[in-house]
Scaffold this motif. Structure first.
Motif, PDB file in Angstrom:
ATOM      1  N   ASN A  81       0.819  -1.209   0.000  1.00  0.00           N
ATOM      2  CA  ASN A  81       0.000   0.000   0.000  1.00  0.00           C
ATOM      3  C   ASN A  81       0.853   1.260   0.000  1.00  0.00           C
ATOM      4  N   GLU A  82       0.242   2.350  -0.444  1.00  0.00           N
ATOM      5  CA  GLU A  82       0.861   3.668  -0.324  1.00  0.00           C
ATOM      6  C   GLU A  82       0.638   4.172   1.095  1.00  0.00           C
ATOM      7  N   TYR A  83       1.473   5.115   1.553  1.00  0.00           N
ATOM      8  CA  TYR A  83       1.176   5.804   2.800  1.00  0.00           C
ATOM      9  C   TYR A  83      -0.083   6.644   2.583  1.00  0.00           C
ATOM     10  N   ASP A  84      -0.676   7.121   3.670  1.00  0.00           N
ATOM     11  CA  ASP A  84      -1.939   7.860   3.599  1.00  0.00           C
ATOM     12  C   ASP A  84      -1.673   9.280   3.098  1.00  0.00           C
ATOM     13  N   LEU A  85      -1.891   9.498   1.820  1.00  0.00           N
ATOM     14  CA  LEU A  85      -1.567  10.781   1.199  1.00  0.00           C
ATOM     15  C   LEU A  85      -2.337  11.940   1.822  1.00  0.00           C
ATOM     16  N   THR A  86      -3.644  11.774   1.981  1.00  0.00           N
ATOM     17  CA  THR A  86      -4.456  12.886   2.470  1.00  0.00           C
ATOM     18  C   THR A  86      -4.152  13.211   3.931  1.00  0.00           C
ATOM     19  N   ARG A  87      -3.851  12.205   4.727  1.00  0.00           N
ATOM     20  CA  ARG A  87      -3.530  12.469   6.130  1.00  0.00           C
ATOM     21  C   ARG A  87      -2.213  13.224   6.242  1.00  0.00           C
ATOM     22  N   LEU A  88      -1.233  12.848   5.458  1.00  0.00           N
ATOM     23  CA  LEU A  88       0.066  13.508   5.534  1.00  0.00           C
ATOM     24  C   LEU A  88       0.033  14.913   4.929  1.00  0.00           C
ATOM     25  N   ALA A  89      -0.728  15.089   3.852  1.00  0.00           N
ATOM     26  CA  ALA A  89      -0.784  16.401   3.198  1.00  0.00           C
ATOM     27  C   ALA A  89      -1.821  17.317   3.832  1.00  0.00           C
ATOM     28  N   HIS A  90      -2.667  16.749   4.695  1.00  0.00           N
ATOM     29  CA  HIS A  90      -3.726  17.518   5.368  1.00  0.00           C
ATOM     30  C   HIS A  90      -4.683  18.164   4.372  1.00  0.00           C
ATOM     31  N   THR A  91      -4.896  17.495   3.256  1.00  0.00           N
ATOM     32  CA  THR A  91      -5.843  17.979   2.254  1.00  0.00           C
ATOM     33  C   THR A  91      -6.171  16.842   1.300  1.00  0.00           C
ATOM     34  N   ASP A  92      -7.256  16.993   0.551  1.00  0.00           N
ATOM     35  CA  ASP A  92      -7.651  15.951  -0.387  1.00  0.00           C
ATOM     36  C   ASP A  92      -6.691  15.891  -1.567  1.00  0.00           C
ATOM     37  N   VAL A  93      -6.588  14.715  -2.167  1.00  0.00           N
ATOM     38  CA  VAL A  93      -5.796  14.555  -3.379  1.00  0.00           C
ATOM     39  C   VAL A  93      -6.455  15.373  -4.487  1.00  0.00           C
ATOM     40  N   PRO A  94      -5.684  16.163  -5.234  1.00  0.00           N
ATOM     41  CA  PRO A  94      -6.279  17.006  -6.277  1.00  0.00           C
ATOM     42  C   PRO A  94      -6.782  16.176  -7.449  1.00  0.00           C
ATOM     43  N   PRO A  95      -7.664  16.753  -8.272  1.00  0.00           N
ATOM     44  CA  PRO A  95      -8.176  16.021  -9.434  1.00  0.00           C
ATOM     45  C   PRO A  95      -7.093  15.795 -10.470  1.00  0.00           C
ATOM     46  N   THR A  96      -7.310  14.779 -11.288  1.00  0.00           N
ATOM     47  CA  THR A  96      -6.401  14.553 -12.410  1.00  0.00           C
ATOM     48  C   THR A  96      -6.719  15.563 -13.507  1.00  0.00           C
ATOM     49  N   GLY A  97      -5.868  15.638 -14.494  1.00  0.00           N
ATOM     50  CA  GLY A  97      -6.112  16.542 -15.611  1.00  0.00           C
ATOM     51  C   GLY A  97      -4.877  17.343 -15.956  1.00  0.00           C
ATOM     52  N   THR A  98      -4.922  17.997 -17.106  1.00  0.00           N
ATOM     53  CA  THR A  98      -3.781  18.765 -17.586  1.00  0.00           C
ATOM     54  C   THR A  98      -4.075  20.255 -17.673  1.00  0.00           C
ATOM     55  N   SER A  99      -5.244  20.694 -17.196  1.00  0.00           N
ATOM     56  CA  SER A  99      -5.552  22.122 -17.209  1.00  0.00           C
ATOM     57  C   SER A  99      -4.609  22.846 -16.248  1.00  0.00           C
ATOM     58  N   GLU A 100      -4.486  24.153 -16.426  1.00  0.00           N
ATOM     59  CA  GLU A 100      -3.609  24.926 -15.551  1.00  0.00           C
ATOM     60  C   GLU A 100      -4.106  24.876 -14.112  1.00  0.00           C
ATOM     61  N   GLU A 101      -5.421  24.908 -13.931  1.00  0.00           N
ATOM     62  CA  GLU A 101      -5.982  24.830 -12.583  1.00  0.00           C
ATOM     63  C   GLU A 101      -5.625  23.505 -11.913  1.00  0.00           C
ATOM     64  N   ALA A 102      -5.779  22.406 -12.661  1.00  0.00           N
ATOM     65  CA  ALA A 102      -5.437  21.092 -12.113  1.00  0.00           C
ATOM     66  C   ALA A 102      -3.944  21.002 -11.828  1.00  0.00           C
ATOM     67  N   ALA A 103      -3.121  21.538 -12.733  1.00  0.00           N
ATOM     68  CA  ALA A 103      -1.669  21.488 -12.549  1.00  0.00           C
ATOM     69  C   ALA A 103      -1.243  22.272 -11.309  1.00  0.00           C
ATOM     70  N   GLN A 104      -1.858  23.429 -11.078  1.00  0.00           N
ATOM     71  CA  GLN A 104      -1.538  24.221  -9.889  1.00  0.00           C
ATOM     72  C   GLN A 104      -1.929  23.481  -8.618  1.00  0.00           C
ATOM     73  N   ALA A 105      -3.112  22.850  -8.646  1.00  0.00           N
ATOM     74  CA  ALA A 105      -3.565  22.090  -7.479  1.00  0.00           C
ATOM     75  C   ALA A 105      -2.632  20.920  -7.198  1.00  0.00           C
ATOM     76  N   GLN A 106      -2.168  20.272  -8.247  1.00  0.00           N
ATOM     77  CA  GLN A 106      -1.259  19.141  -8.076  1.00  0.00           C
ATOM     78  C   GLN A 106       0.086  19.581  -7.520  1.00  0.00           C
ATOM     79  N   ARG A 107       0.597  20.712  -7.993  1.00  0.00           N
ATOM     80  CA  ARG A 107       1.869  21.221  -7.479  1.00  0.00           C
ATOM     81  C   ARG A 107       1.747  21.620  -6.014  1.00  0.00           C
TER      82      ARG A 107
END
Length: 228
Positions: A81-107
């Protein structure tokens, strides 16, 4: 020598349960890597994944590309398993996609996760569920188990996640806990990391092999190349 192929899961989306099942593209990526492995390997002796939906679906797609009974049904081991991403980042995993908004959220998500991982991985005192020590020990147990199924002339495949595959590589290369997240940061979806098992133990042959995804489609796009 035996061979272990560690495959990162295909692209996964978010749903009511968080970072969950594969997207349609993620399933294509998983089938694609399965086809490439099936063309390379005549027979597989052991297959396994963690118990996260994106990992389970990836190994099922991979096994489905092997003809007949040349790849056994996968088993499940939560050590992949992966470690708990949302617990460690204290936020939800961002949506997938290649839009600038999605890219900013992912960064932004990656920056938060990286900062938390440094603190979490440096804590060797805390134990129990959710701790780095528990995660590390479970990963090492999973690695030892798959190595037992990769004896001379045998092949094993595990579907896991970027963080855990990176942690395996870092352990084998002697990279410190504070630095191992950098190994996984650029890992491509459905990429292959190859290990060999011999008298000297487990050794890394290649990391993040994604040549099978780095191919233009008929429109000149590389849609199979995603990292999240």
């Amino acid at each position: 020598m035996g061979v272990i192929y560690l495959v990162r899961h295909g692209q996964a989306g978010t749903d009511e349960n968080g970072y969950g099942s594969l997207t349609d593209l993620g399933r294509q990526q998983a089938r694609n890597v399965g086809q490439k492995l099936a063309a390379r390997i005549p027979k597989v002796d052991f297959t396994v994944s963690g118990n996260l939906a994106r990992q389970l679906e990836t190994i099922e797609e991979i096994v489905g590309q092997f003809p007949g009974s040349s790849a056994p049904a996968p088993v499940v081991n939560a050590g992949w398993n992966e470690y708990d991403l949302t617990r460690l980042a204290h936020t939800d995993v961002p949506p997938t996609g290649t839009s600038e908004e999605a890219a900013q959220a992912q960064r932004s998500f990656q920056r938060r996760l990286d900062a938390s991982l440094l603190t979490w991985a440096a804590d060797e005192q805390t134990t129990g569920p959710g701790s780095y020590v528990d995660y590390r020990d479970s990963m090492l147990q999973a690695l030892a188990e798959i190595a037992e199924h990769a004896g001379p002339g045998q092949v094993a495949i595990a579907a896991s996640s970027a963080g855990t595959i990176g942690a395996v590589v870092a352990h084998l290369w002697g990279i410190s806990p504070e630095n191992w997240p950098s190994v996984s940061r650029t890992m491509v979806n459905a990429s292959i990391t190859k290990l060999i098992v011999g008298k000297s133990g487990i050794n890394v042959m290649s990391v993040n092999d994604h040549a099978h995804a780095d191919v233009d489609d008929e429109d000149g796009r590389r849609l199979m190349m995603t990292m999240r």
